[in-house]
Write a protein that holds these residues in place. Structure first.
Motif, PDB file in Angstrom:
ATOM      1  N   ASN A  55      27.486  11.669  84.875  1.00  0.00           N
ATOM      2  CA  ASN A  55      27.836  12.324  83.608  1.00  0.00           C
ATOM      3  C   ASN A  55      27.708  11.353  82.432  1.00  0.00           C
ATOM      4  O   ASN A  55      27.309  11.744  81.339  1.00  0.00           O
ATOM      5  N   TYR A  56      28.074  10.097  82.673  1.00  0.00           N
ATOM      6  CA  TYR A  56      27.951   9.089  81.613  1.00  0.00           C
ATOM      7  C   TYR A  56      26.477   8.890  81.241  1.00  0.00           C
ATOM      8  O   TYR A  56      26.120   8.866  80.058  1.00  0.00           O
ATOM      9  N   ILE A  57      25.613   8.739  82.249  1.00  0.00           N
ATOM     10  CA  ILE A  57      24.191   8.545  81.980  1.00  0.00           C
ATOM     11  C   ILE A  57      23.621   9.774  81.275  1.00  0.00           C
ATOM     12  O   ILE A  57      22.871   9.665  80.293  1.00  0.00           O
ATOM     13  N   PHE A  58      23.978  10.949  81.756  1.00  0.00           N
ATOM     14  CA  PHE A  58      23.508  12.188  81.133  1.00  0.00           C
ATOM     15  C   PHE A  58      23.955  12.259  79.671  1.00  0.00           C
ATOM     16  O   PHE A  58      23.164  12.569  78.772  1.00  0.00           O
ATOM     17  N   SER A  59      25.226  11.949  79.422  1.00  0.00           N
ATOM     18  CA  SER A  59      25.758  11.970  78.055  1.00  0.00           C
ATOM     19  C   SER A  59      25.060  10.945  77.176  1.00  0.00           C
ATOM     20  O   SER A  59      24.799  11.195  75.996  1.00  0.00           O
ATOM     21  N   GLY A  60      24.757   9.781  77.753  1.00  0.00           N
ATOM     22  CA  GLY A  60      24.074   8.748  76.997  1.00  0.00           C
ATOM     23  C   GLY A  60      22.660   9.141  76.616  1.00  0.00           C
ATOM     24  O   GLY A  60      22.212   8.896  75.479  1.00  0.00           O
ATOM     25  N   MET A  61      21.929   9.750  77.552  1.00  0.00           N
ATOM     26  CA  MET A  61      20.564  10.186  77.244  1.00  0.00           C
ATOM     27  C   MET A  61      20.583  11.307  76.207  1.00  0.00           C
ATOM     28  O   MET A  61      19.723  11.376  75.322  1.00  0.00           O
ATOM     29  N   LYS A  62      21.564  12.173  76.300  1.00  0.00           N
ATOM     30  CA  LYS A  62      21.714  13.232  75.303  1.00  0.00           C
ATOM     31  C   LYS A  62      22.002  12.618  73.932  1.00  0.00           C
ATOM     32  O   LYS A  62      21.423  13.038  72.916  1.00  0.00           O
TER      33      LYS A  62
END
Length: 441
Positions: free
Chosen positions: A100-107
């Motif tokens: 979720n952190y990586i996904f949020s960061g890419m977003k």
């Protein structure tokens, strides 16, 4: 990336949403409003950092700045809250939170890229900050309103299915798995066609078409007795799966969150197809890696940030629970076994191992139960003991096994026999609680 790239992103997202309802924290509008207000506040702070950037291109090291990290953490925290009550191991929970952190960061990387051109007016002059902030408000509304609703629901469904997959794996191939829908008038016809598909847990069908199979998907999977249901032909099942995910023409969501231990796949609306097979996306940061585009460079930064974040959080948590467990070091529990009794205690190294077990091996015992292990040991019933199956270097020579109920379910407490043979011939033997295993009922 040019502005047209972002039009493409929005078009892709719109097609993926498939017109599904975007209920967010269903039935809790006040909570949603509070979360949106907090994300908007942090978005404004991130825009303050962006406003200070100079040059013709976005400097992606902005992802490492405090205000950007604060925004990413808050966004990831919102996604994490979607599965707060879902039963799963601590290890699975940590890995889903990492994804979720990586996904949020890419977003966030896309939000920054989309906001960056708004720094200048049509004459190439830098806008006043208030005008810039007003102009990028639509970025916040789109990404952290409409999109976040869909993402929250998808991640909640993914996490629920990841937790189920863990429980399925505990039984190995004892049961087959069967695809189920909720059987109401909202079920998509192509998903309804999958209802009843029955296959072994080892069938590759579950790698691509394990739910959720799209935005708003409410499908699930259950274990069934092998003798009760006929196994579906593999090719027929795969064809039905292809039809069920037909609108996902790029195959973004053909993944198994339980097997991959990710609530959102590596290839998602904010990444590219190559991310499916990228070692960096899998967290293998020790490999030599030269980013060939901004997206890859952003991912590398985020992978390093999440690694530092995980180490920091684990260290803080470990210090806290080690402190809570300190009183155990003075406790001794006498236990009856076949042919005698053991005086069982606790050691610093043993407590570290017990803490690690609650992260990686048990889904029943929580870290909050650790301080009460002496009481659980007192109530435990002797089961068996065994000699070592292979040599060890830590002076442990034997194990004794006890069972006890924790949180209403059975676990096994493993007591180690530690033998220290000194050079003068003196032998010191002590028994201590070493590890915990869930007992599959």
């Amino acid at each position: 990336m040019s502005p047209t790239d972002y039009v493409g992103l929005h078009q892709r997202y719109a097609s993926l949403l498939e017109g599904q309802p975007l209920d967010f924290i269903a039935g809790r509008k006040e909570e949603e409003d509070k979360l949106r207000a907090e994300l908007s506040r942090l978005f404004d702070g991130m825009m303050e950092t962006l406003y200070k950037q100079e040059g013709a291109n976005l400097n992606i090291t902005i992802l490492e700045t405090p205000k950007t990290q604060e925004f990413i953490e808050a966004h990831a925290g919102a996604l994490d809250s979607s599965f707060k009550q879902v039963e799963m191991s601590d290890l699975m929970r940590r890995r889903l939170e990492r994804s979720n952190y990586i996904f949020s960061g890419m977003k966030t990387f896309h939000e920054l890229n989309e906001a960056f051109p708004s720094l200048l007016d049509e004459n190439g002059n830098r806008k006043p900050f208030e005008q810039f902030l007003n102009d990028v408000r639509k970025v916040d509304d789109t990404y952290n309103g409409n999109y976040l609703r869909a993402e929250y629901n998808f991640i909640q469904a993914s996490a629920q299915m990841a937790g189920k997959w863990e429980r399925f794996m505990e039984d190995g191939d004892r049961y087959n798995l069967q695809y189920r829908t909720v059987c109401d008038d909202k079920v998509r016809p192509e998903h309804a066609a999958l209802h009843g598909v029955t296959l072994p847990i080892t069938d590759s069908f579950w790698e691509e078409f394990y739910p959720p199979n799209g935005w708003g998907c409410r499908c699930t999977v259950v274990q069934v007795r092998k003798s009760k249901y006929a196994v579906t032909d593999h090719e027929e099942a795969m064809s039905l799966g292809e039809l069920a995910t037909g609108k996902d023409t790029k195959g973004i969501f053909r993944f198994n969150p339980g097997k991959q231990e990710k609530a959102m796949p590596d290839y998602n609306p904010y990444t590219i197809r190559r991310c499916k097979d990228c070692d960096i996306a899998k967290g293998k940061l020790k490999l030599a890696f030269v980013p060939d585009n901004e997206l890859c460079a952003a991912c590398e930064i985020l992978q390093k940030c999440v690694g530092d974040r995980t180490k920091s959080q684990t260290a803080i948590e470990r210090t806290h629970y080690m402190h809570e467990m300190e009183p155990l070091l003075s406790r001794k529990v006498e236990k009856a076994i076949e042919g005698g009794r053991l005086n069982v205690g606790f050691t610093k190294d043993g407590n570290k191992h017990l803490f690690a077990d609650t992260f990686g091996r048990t889904r029943i015992v929580s870290k909050d139960n650790l301080k009460d292990l002496a009481t659980y040991l007192e109530n435990a019933e002797y089961v068996d003991d065994s000699a070592l199956t292979h040599p060890r270097t830590d002076n442990i020579e034997h194990f004794y096994y006890f069972k006890v109920q924790v949180n209403g379910r059975w676990v096994r407490l493993n007591v180690a026999k530690h033998v220290n043979r000194r050079n003068n011939g003196h032998v010191i033997v002590k028994y201590f609680l070493y590890s915990i295993n869930d007992i599959v009922e």
